[in-house]
Scaffold this active site. Sequence first.
Site, mmCIF file in Angstrom:
data_model
loop_
_atom_site.group_PDB
_atom_site.id
_atom_site.type_symbol
_atom_site.label_atom_id
_atom_site.label_comp_id
_atom_site.label_asym_id
_atom_site.label_seq_id
_atom_site.Cartn_x
_atom_site.Cartn_y
_atom_site.Cartn_z
ATOM 1 N N LYS A 89 44.081 31.138 32.146
ATOM 2 C CA LYS A 89 42.980 30.150 31.905
ATOM 3 C C LYS A 89 41.658 30.900 31.638
ATOM 4 O O LYS A 89 40.951 30.339 30.640
ATOM 5 C CB LYS A 89 42.851 29.176 33.027
ATOM 6 C CG LYS A 89 42.014 28.258 32.991
ATOM 7 C CD LYS A 89 40.680 28.504 34.020
ATOM 8 C CE LYS A 89 39.483 27.789 33.649
ATOM 9 N NZ LYS A 89 38.308 28.069 34.253
ATOM 10 N N ASP A 133 42.621 23.894 32.929
ATOM 11 C CA ASP A 133 41.894 23.845 34.325
ATOM 12 C C ASP A 133 42.382 22.627 34.921
ATOM 13 O O ASP A 133 43.394 21.673 34.531
ATOM 14 C CB ASP A 133 40.430 23.763 34.415
ATOM 15 C CG ASP A 133 39.890 22.680 33.867
ATOM 16 O OD1 ASP A 133 40.395 21.951 33.262
ATOM 17 O OD2 ASP A 133 38.756 22.543 34.032
#
Length: 214
Positions: A120, A138
């Site tokens: 991420k 996220d």
Amino acid sequence: MNAAQIERFFATLKAANPAPQTELEFSSVFELLTAVLLSAQATDVGVNKATKRLFAVANTPAQILALGTEGLESHIKTIGLYRSKARHLLQTCRILIDRHGGEVPRSREALEALPGVGRKTANVVLNVAFGEPTMAVDTHIFRVGNRTGLAPGKTPLAVELGLLKRVPAAYLVDAHHWLILHGRYVCQARKPLCSACAVADECDHGRQLKSAAA
DNA sequence: ATCCCGAGGG
DNA sequence: CCCTCTGGAT
């Protein structure tokens, strides 16, 4: 969500916000990497408060290393997970100096090899700093992808791959920010603001509410 | 699967 | 009090 709905979904978000950006504050690629590393399970408001203090004192790998563990922790203690973040950031600074000439590397592989940097975080740096059409999934994007039916998935990676496949190419680079901002301010975790949502007609959850009311 | 972990909101 | 916030390492 079908292809026409997806097109309208992003066209609507784009009309409201033509040039979306991250709300993390930074003035260099290294500051961006640092801010994103610190942002795990933390709000950007909280991260910006900490980085404002930190960057005033140290905003290069060498300067942050010079702070040491205690010094670094003293600046970021208001953020959750601060001990592991301090340790990871110091290890990352050491590697940037030893292996990358003090610069932030541009490849996913090199980014993910940095302590505290996973898929991420690497996706955010690749997107924001280097303009690549990545999807950093996220908590917001995971929720929005599932709730709207845009890209359902049981894991962040599944949602990421679904988005890369389904988001029209013209929207791909900015889609990351539209989805985050939509999740943060409209499609909220506890109480989504569906009655004020501009894309409720393009959303599985939004249409469900309508048919239930009818 | 579990740990890390403070601030802010409801 | 409980939940959430631009997750990653073990």
